[in-house]
Design an enzyme around this catalytic site. Sequence first.
Site, PDB file in Angstrom:
ATOM      1  N   HIS A  11       5.301 -70.907 -24.818  1.00  0.00           N
ATOM      2  CA  HIS A  11       4.868 -69.591 -24.330  1.00  0.00           C
ATOM      3  C   HIS A  11       4.196 -68.783 -25.446  1.00  0.00           C
ATOM      4  O   HIS A  11       3.562 -69.361 -26.306  1.00  0.00           O
ATOM      5  CB  HIS A  11       6.037 -68.872 -23.653  1.00  0.00           C
ATOM      6  CG  HIS A  11       6.665 -69.729 -22.600  1.00  0.00           C
ATOM      7  ND1 HIS A  11       6.098 -69.916 -21.363  1.00  0.00           N
ATOM      8  CD2 HIS A  11       7.772 -70.516 -22.619  1.00  0.00           C
ATOM      9  CE1 HIS A  11       6.847 -70.754 -20.662  1.00  0.00           C
ATOM     10  NE2 HIS A  11       7.857 -71.152 -21.400  1.00  0.00           N
ATOM     11  N   GLU A  25      12.109 -66.031 -24.097  1.00  0.00           N
ATOM     12  CA  GLU A  25      11.955 -67.423 -24.486  1.00  0.00           C
ATOM     13  C   GLU A  25      10.888 -67.578 -25.566  1.00  0.00           C
ATOM     14  O   GLU A  25      11.069 -68.340 -26.518  1.00  0.00           O
ATOM     15  CB  GLU A  25      11.600 -68.273 -23.263  1.00  0.00           C
ATOM     16  CG  GLU A  25      11.439 -69.740 -23.577  1.00  0.00           C
ATOM     17  CD  GLU A  25      11.072 -70.573 -22.372  1.00  0.00           C
ATOM     18  OE1 GLU A  25      11.020 -71.803 -22.510  1.00  0.00           O
ATOM     19  OE2 GLU A  25      10.812 -70.012 -21.277  1.00  0.00           O
ATOM     20  N   HIS A  78      11.335 -75.107 -26.219  1.00  0.00           N
ATOM     21  CA  HIS A  78      11.532 -74.113 -25.154  1.00  0.00           C
ATOM     22  C   HIS A  78      13.002 -73.768 -25.005  1.00  0.00           C
ATOM     23  O   HIS A  78      13.859 -74.404 -25.608  1.00  0.00           O
ATOM     24  CB  HIS A  78      11.033 -74.678 -23.811  1.00  0.00           C
ATOM     25  CG  HIS A  78       9.555 -74.821 -23.729  1.00  0.00           C
ATOM     26  ND1 HIS A  78       8.763 -73.978 -23.006  1.00  0.00           N
ATOM     27  CD2 HIS A  78       8.718 -75.726 -24.288  1.00  0.00           C
ATOM     28  CE1 HIS A  78       7.493 -74.357 -23.119  1.00  0.00           C
ATOM     29  NE2 HIS A  78       7.444 -75.416 -23.900  1.00  0.00           N
ATOM     30  N   GLU A 143      14.246 -78.496 -24.194  1.00  0.00           N
ATOM     31  CA  GLU A 143      14.819 -77.291 -23.589  1.00  0.00           C
ATOM     32  C   GLU A 143      16.139 -77.046 -24.319  1.00  0.00           C
ATOM     33  O   GLU A 143      17.153 -77.663 -24.025  1.00  0.00           O
ATOM     34  CB  GLU A 143      15.074 -77.499 -22.091  1.00  0.00           C
ATOM     35  CG  GLU A 143      13.816 -77.705 -21.259  1.00  0.00           C
ATOM     36  CD  GLU A 143      13.087 -76.423 -20.899  1.00  0.00           C
ATOM     37  OE1 GLU A 143      13.405 -75.354 -21.465  1.00  0.00           O
ATOM     38  OE2 GLU A 143      12.178 -76.493 -20.046  1.00  0.00           O
TER      39      GLU A 143
END
Length: 180
Positions: A11, A25, A78, A143
Amino acid sequence: MAIKIMIDPGHGGYDNGATFEGRKEKDEALDLALAVGKILEGMGYDVAYTRTTDVYDSPVQKARIGNESGADFFVSIHRNSSPTPNQYNGVQTLIYDDSGIKKIMAENINKELEKVGYRNINVSIRPNLAVLRRTNMPAVLVEAGFINSDIDNELFDTKFNETAQAIADGINETIKAAGL
Protein backbone atom coordinates in the site's frame (compact mmCIF):
# COMPACT_ATOMS: atom_id res chain seq x y z
CA MET A 1 27.63 -11.23 -6.82
CA ALA A 2 25.15 -10.81 -3.98
CA ILE A 3 21.60 -12.07 -4.30
CA LYS A 4 19.26 -9.09 -4.77
CA ILE A 5 15.98 -8.98 -2.86
CA MET A 6 13.24 -6.47 -3.69
CA ILE A 7 11.18 -5.66 -0.62
CA ASP A 8 7.73 -4.24 -1.28
CA PRO A 9 5.98 -2.50 1.62
CA GLY A 10 2.29 -2.93 0.82
CA HIS A 11 0.00 0.00 0.00
CA GLY A 12 1.18 3.60 0.62
CA GLY A 13 0.17 7.18 -0.10
CA TYR A 14 -3.59 7.56 -0.32
CA ASP A 15 -3.96 3.76 -0.08
CA ASN A 16 -3.97 2.97 3.65
CA GLY A 17 -4.61 -0.73 3.15
CA ALA A 18 -6.43 -2.22 6.13
CA THR A 19 -7.06 0.05 9.12
CA PHE A 20 -8.07 -0.66 12.70
CA GLU A 21 -8.27 1.62 15.74
CA GLY A 22 -5.84 4.16 14.26
CA ARG A 23 -3.49 1.55 12.85
CA LYS A 24 -2.76 1.72 9.11
CA GLU A 25 -1.46 -1.24 7.16
CA LYS A 26 0.62 1.05 4.90
CA ASP A 27 2.62 2.37 7.89
CA GLU A 28 3.12 -0.97 9.63
CA ALA A 29 4.07 -2.65 6.35
CA LEU A 30 6.67 0.06 5.67
CA ASP A 31 8.15 -0.18 9.18
CA LEU A 32 8.37 -3.96 8.99
CA ALA A 33 9.72 -3.95 5.42
CA LEU A 34 12.53 -1.53 6.32
CA ALA A 35 13.41 -3.63 9.39
CA VAL A 36 13.48 -6.85 7.34
CA GLY A 37 15.61 -5.15 4.68
CA LYS A 38 18.13 -3.92 7.24
CA ILE A 39 18.52 -7.45 8.63
CA LEU A 40 18.92 -8.92 5.13
CA GLU A 41 21.57 -6.29 4.30
CA GLY A 42 23.40 -7.35 7.46
CA MET A 43 23.33 -10.91 6.13
CA GLY A 44 25.07 -9.74 2.95
CA TYR A 45 22.12 -9.42 0.56
CA ASP A 46 21.65 -6.58 -1.90
CA VAL A 47 18.30 -5.10 -0.82
CA ALA A 48 16.11 -2.67 -2.74
CA TYR A 49 12.62 -1.36 -1.99
CA THR A 50 9.58 -0.46 -4.05
CA ARG A 51 9.12 2.42 -1.58
CA THR A 52 10.86 3.78 1.50
CA THR A 53 8.41 6.62 2.16
CA ASP A 54 4.64 7.05 2.20
CA VAL A 55 4.01 7.09 -1.54
CA TYR A 56 1.56 5.18 -3.73
CA ASP A 57 2.49 2.95 -6.65
CA SER A 58 -0.02 0.53 -8.13
CA PRO A 59 0.69 -3.20 -7.69
CA VAL A 60 1.50 -3.33 -11.42
CA GLN A 61 4.04 -0.50 -10.98
CA LYS A 62 5.55 -2.31 -7.98
CA ALA A 63 5.98 -5.47 -10.07
CA ARG A 64 7.63 -3.37 -12.80
CA ILE A 65 10.00 -1.79 -10.25
CA GLY A 66 10.96 -5.31 -9.14
CA ASN A 67 11.44 -6.54 -12.70
CA GLU A 68 13.50 -3.52 -13.78
CA SER A 69 15.73 -3.82 -10.71
CA GLY A 70 16.98 -7.24 -11.75
CA ALA A 71 16.09 -8.61 -8.31
CA ASP A 72 16.37 -12.34 -7.69
CA PHE A 73 13.43 -12.42 -5.26
CA PHE A 74 10.40 -10.20 -4.56
CA VAL A 75 8.96 -10.05 -1.03
CA SER A 76 5.81 -8.01 -0.43
CA ILE A 77 4.99 -7.17 3.21
CA HIS A 78 1.40 -6.67 4.37
CA ARG A 79 -0.92 -7.02 7.37
CA ASN A 80 -4.08 -9.05 6.96
CA SER A 81 -7.61 -8.04 7.96
CA SER A 82 -10.89 -9.83 8.56
CA PRO A 83 -14.50 -8.62 8.23
CA THR A 84 -14.97 -8.67 12.03
CA PRO A 85 -12.33 -7.66 14.60
CA ASN A 86 -10.71 -10.64 16.34
CA GLN A 87 -12.39 -13.05 13.93
CA TYR A 88 -9.03 -14.49 12.82
CA ASN A 89 -5.39 -14.35 13.83
CA GLY A 90 -2.18 -15.66 12.37
CA VAL A 91 0.29 -15.36 9.53
CA GLN A 92 -0.23 -16.36 5.94
CA THR A 93 2.09 -16.10 2.96
CA LEU A 94 0.64 -15.84 -0.53
CA ILE A 95 2.21 -17.16 -3.74
CA TYR A 96 1.23 -17.27 -7.41
CA ASP A 97 1.20 -21.06 -7.74
CA ASP A 98 2.04 -24.12 -5.71
CA SER A 99 5.56 -24.72 -6.99
CA GLY A 100 9.21 -23.84 -6.86
CA ILE A 101 11.44 -21.94 -4.48
CA LYS A 102 8.71 -19.38 -3.76
CA LYS A 103 6.62 -22.12 -2.10
CA ILE A 104 9.59 -23.21 0.03
CA MET A 105 10.31 -19.57 0.96
CA ALA A 106 6.66 -18.99 1.93
CA GLU A 107 6.65 -22.12 4.10
CA ASN A 108 9.96 -21.12 5.75
CA ILE A 109 8.75 -17.58 6.50
CA ASN A 110 5.56 -18.92 8.09
CA LYS A 111 7.52 -21.50 10.10
CA GLU A 112 9.85 -18.80 11.45
CA LEU A 113 6.93 -16.50 12.30
CA GLU A 114 5.25 -19.39 14.10
CA LYS A 115 8.33 -19.59 16.36
CA VAL A 116 7.69 -15.94 17.35
CA GLY A 117 4.20 -16.95 18.48
CA TYR A 118 1.96 -16.28 15.47
CA ARG A 119 -0.55 -18.93 14.42
CA ASN A 120 0.52 -20.41 11.05
CA ILE A 121 -2.45 -20.23 8.65
CA ASN A 122 -0.26 -21.72 5.92
CA VAL A 123 0.58 -20.78 2.36
CA SER A 124 -2.20 -19.69 0.01
CA ILE A 125 -2.28 -19.61 -3.79
CA ARG A 126 -3.35 -16.20 -5.18
CA PRO A 127 -2.76 -16.05 -8.96
CA ASN A 128 -4.81 -12.84 -9.28
CA LEU A 129 -2.42 -10.57 -7.33
CA ALA A 130 -0.35 -8.37 -9.63
CA VAL A 131 2.80 -8.40 -7.47
CA LEU A 132 2.78 -12.21 -7.64
CA ARG A 133 1.54 -12.61 -11.22
CA ARG A 134 3.57 -9.90 -12.95
CA THR A 135 6.96 -10.35 -11.30
CA ASN A 136 9.64 -12.17 -13.31
CA MET A 137 11.32 -13.59 -10.19
CA PRO A 138 10.03 -15.81 -7.38
CA ALA A 139 7.64 -13.67 -5.32
CA VAL A 140 5.91 -14.04 -1.95
CA LEU A 141 3.42 -11.80 -0.16
CA VAL A 142 3.69 -12.02 3.63
CA GLU A 143 0.56 -11.25 5.67
CA ALA A 144 2.23 -10.49 9.01
CA GLY A 145 -0.77 -11.09 11.23
CA PHE A 146 -4.22 -9.49 11.23
CA ILE A 147 -4.29 -5.74 11.88
CA ASN A 148 -7.72 -6.16 13.53
CA SER A 149 -6.64 -9.01 15.85
CA ASP A 150 -5.65 -8.10 19.40
CA ILE A 151 -3.54 -11.28 19.59
CA ASP A 152 -1.58 -10.45 16.42
CA ASN A 153 -1.20 -6.75 17.28
CA GLU A 154 0.20 -7.66 20.70
CA LEU A 155 2.80 -9.87 18.97
CA PHE A 156 3.47 -7.29 16.25
CA ASP A 157 4.03 -4.54 18.83
CA THR A 158 5.92 -6.44 21.54
CA LYS A 159 7.91 -8.72 19.22
CA PHE A 160 8.42 -6.39 16.26
CA ASN A 161 12.17 -7.08 15.98
CA GLU A 162 11.60 -10.83 16.31
CA THR A 163 8.92 -10.62 13.59
CA ALA A 164 11.32 -8.85 11.22
CA GLN A 165 14.08 -11.33 12.09
CA ALA A 166 11.75 -14.29 11.44
CA ILE A 167 10.85 -13.04 7.95
CA ALA A 168 14.52 -12.40 7.14
CA ASP A 169 15.49 -15.83 8.52
CA GLY A 170 12.83 -17.55 6.39
CA ILE A 171 14.18 -15.82 3.28
CA ASN A 172 17.83 -16.52 4.15
CA GLU A 173 17.17 -20.17 5.03
CA THR A 174 15.51 -20.72 1.63
CA ILE A 175 18.29 -19.08 -0.37
CA LYS A 176 21.05 -20.90 1.55
CA ALA A 177 19.28 -24.28 1.22
CA ALA A 178 19.00 -23.71 -2.54
CA GLY A 179 22.76 -23.13 -2.70
CA LEU A 180 22.38 -19.61 -4.11
